[in-house]
Design a protein around this motif. Structure first.
Motif, mmCIF file in Angstrom:
data_model
loop_
_atom_site.group_PDB
_atom_site.id
_atom_site.type_symbol
_atom_site.label_atom_id
_atom_site.label_comp_id
_atom_site.label_asym_id
_atom_site.label_seq_id
_atom_site.Cartn_x
_atom_site.Cartn_y
_atom_site.Cartn_z
ATOM 1 N N ASP A 171 65.155 -55.733 -18.504
ATOM 2 C CA ASP A 171 65.817 -56.724 -18.862
ATOM 3 C C ASP A 171 67.198 -56.599 -18.475
ATOM 4 O O ASP A 171 67.866 -55.521 -18.688
ATOM 5 N N VAL A 172 68.132 -57.583 -17.685
ATOM 6 C CA VAL A 172 69.352 -57.382 -17.263
ATOM 7 C C VAL A 172 69.975 -58.436 -17.726
ATOM 8 O O VAL A 172 69.481 -59.732 -17.437
ATOM 9 N N ASN A 173 71.316 -58.075 -18.464
ATOM 10 C CA ASN A 173 72.121 -59.021 -19.095
ATOM 11 C C ASN A 173 73.261 -58.749 -18.855
ATOM 12 O O ASN A 173 73.788 -57.755 -18.927
ATOM 13 N N GLY A 174 74.294 -59.927 -18.482
ATOM 14 C CA GLY A 174 75.679 -59.577 -18.188
ATOM 15 C C GLY A 174 76.490 -60.970 -18.428
ATOM 16 O O GLY A 174 75.867 -62.104 -18.439
ATOM 17 N N GLY A 175 77.863 -60.859 -18.542
ATOM 18 C CA GLY A 175 78.617 -61.852 -18.977
ATOM 19 C C GLY A 175 79.888 -61.405 -18.813
ATOM 20 O O GLY A 175 80.519 -60.328 -18.505
ATOM 21 N N VAL A 176 80.794 -62.735 -18.423
ATOM 22 C CA VAL A 176 82.473 -62.447 -18.547
ATOM 23 C C VAL A 176 82.649 -63.465 -19.688
ATOM 24 O O VAL A 176 82.383 -64.288 -19.974
ATOM 25 N N TYR A 177 84.128 -62.975 -20.204
ATOM 26 C CA TYR A 177 84.634 -63.523 -21.238
ATOM 27 C C TYR A 177 86.200 -63.688 -21.210
ATOM 28 O O TYR A 177 86.819 -62.853 -20.626
ATOM 29 N N GLY A 178 86.888 -64.503 -21.985
ATOM 30 C CA GLY A 178 88.140 -64.907 -22.151
ATOM 31 C C GLY A 178 88.463 -65.413 -23.442
ATOM 32 O O GLY A 178 87.618 -66.043 -23.942
ATOM 33 N N GLU A 179 89.537 -64.783 -24.149
ATOM 34 C CA GLU A 179 89.684 -65.505 -25.471
ATOM 35 C C GLU A 179 91.396 -65.304 -25.812
ATOM 36 O O GLU A 179 91.828 -64.353 -25.289
ATOM 37 N N LEU A 180 91.692 -66.271 -26.666
ATOM 38 C CA LEU A 180 93.057 -65.876 -26.944
ATOM 39 C C LEU A 180 93.206 -65.837 -28.478
ATOM 40 O O LEU A 180 92.250 -66.485 -29.110
ATOM 41 N N ALA A 181 93.892 -65.300 -29.000
ATOM 42 C CA ALA A 181 94.134 -65.050 -30.392
ATOM 43 C C ALA A 181 95.669 -65.632 -30.960
ATOM 44 O O ALA A 181 96.681 -65.110 -30.432
ATOM 45 N N TRP A 182 95.640 -66.756 -31.385
ATOM 46 C CA TRP A 182 96.836 -67.638 -31.661
ATOM 47 C C TRP A 182 97.116 -67.407 -33.322
ATOM 48 O O TRP A 182 96.381 -67.935 -34.160
#
Length: 199
Positions: A171-182
């Protein structure tokens, strides 16, 4: 049952630090033959992890982390015919146990884990922090079915030796993400974000 964990950190420079976190455990359900005194393991579960991290201070408020995780997991169940003897009376899996050659009667699931991740965090304003990152996880799985038993195929002379029904997958899983803490007001924090995964 036993477990272990240890952590170490090394500061390379004023901006760079590496660390290692090693941990794992083993647990089992066993029974003891009243006639022979041998321990019989009915269920055994273990896992081990090594997490290596490099942290770099990119600014007064920013930090970059790159980490590598290595792991091993195994869950096994037997019909009681695989035994372990010990003159000191230790059950299977304990340091006092002396293993004897096992019989092909144990069902097991094994997996290795290789994970790589990177994350950057910085303050855009006093009220807003940004976080972006990516990760990938590779997990080979292997299932072993014994050459005899209710789920065997009876093909004990296979190239797999004493086991049949031996199969697995990766199994191969990958991801990219972005987040703001306001933080619009003291005591309130909103975290809008987006993550894309492939698997």
């Amino acid at each position: 049952y036993w477990d272990y964990q240890t952590r170490a950190r090394w500061r390379l420079t004023d901006r760079d630090q590496i660390s290692a976190f090693v941990f794992g455990s083993y647990d089992s359900l066993t029974s003891r033959d009243s006639n022979t005194g041998k321990w019989q393991e009915l269920l055994g579960i273990q896992f081990h992890r090594v997490d290596l991290r490099w942290d770099r201070k990119t600014s007064e408020t920013g930090r970059l982390r790159v980490a590598l995780t290595l792991g091993y997991d195994r869950s096994a169940a037997g019909d009681g015919s695989s035994s372990t003897s010990s003159s000191l009376g230790g059950p299977p899996g304990s340091p006092m146990a002396t293993p004897t050659p096992s019989t092909p009667s144990e069902y097991s699931i094994e997996s290795e884990t290789v994970g790589l991740r990177a994350e950057w965090i910085d303050a855009l304003t006093p009220e807003i922090d940004a976080r972006v990152g990516s990760d990938v996880l590779v997990e080979p799985f292997r299932v072993v079915v014994p050459g005899s038993g209710p789920f065997s195929t009876g093909n004990a002379s296979s190239a797999l030796g004493s086991t049949v029904g031996d199969f697995g997958q990766i199994d191969v899983n990958g991801g990219v993400y972005g987040e703001l803490a306001w933080r619009p007001v003291p005591g309130v924090e909103l975290r809008p974000g987006l993550r894309l995964d492939a698997f």
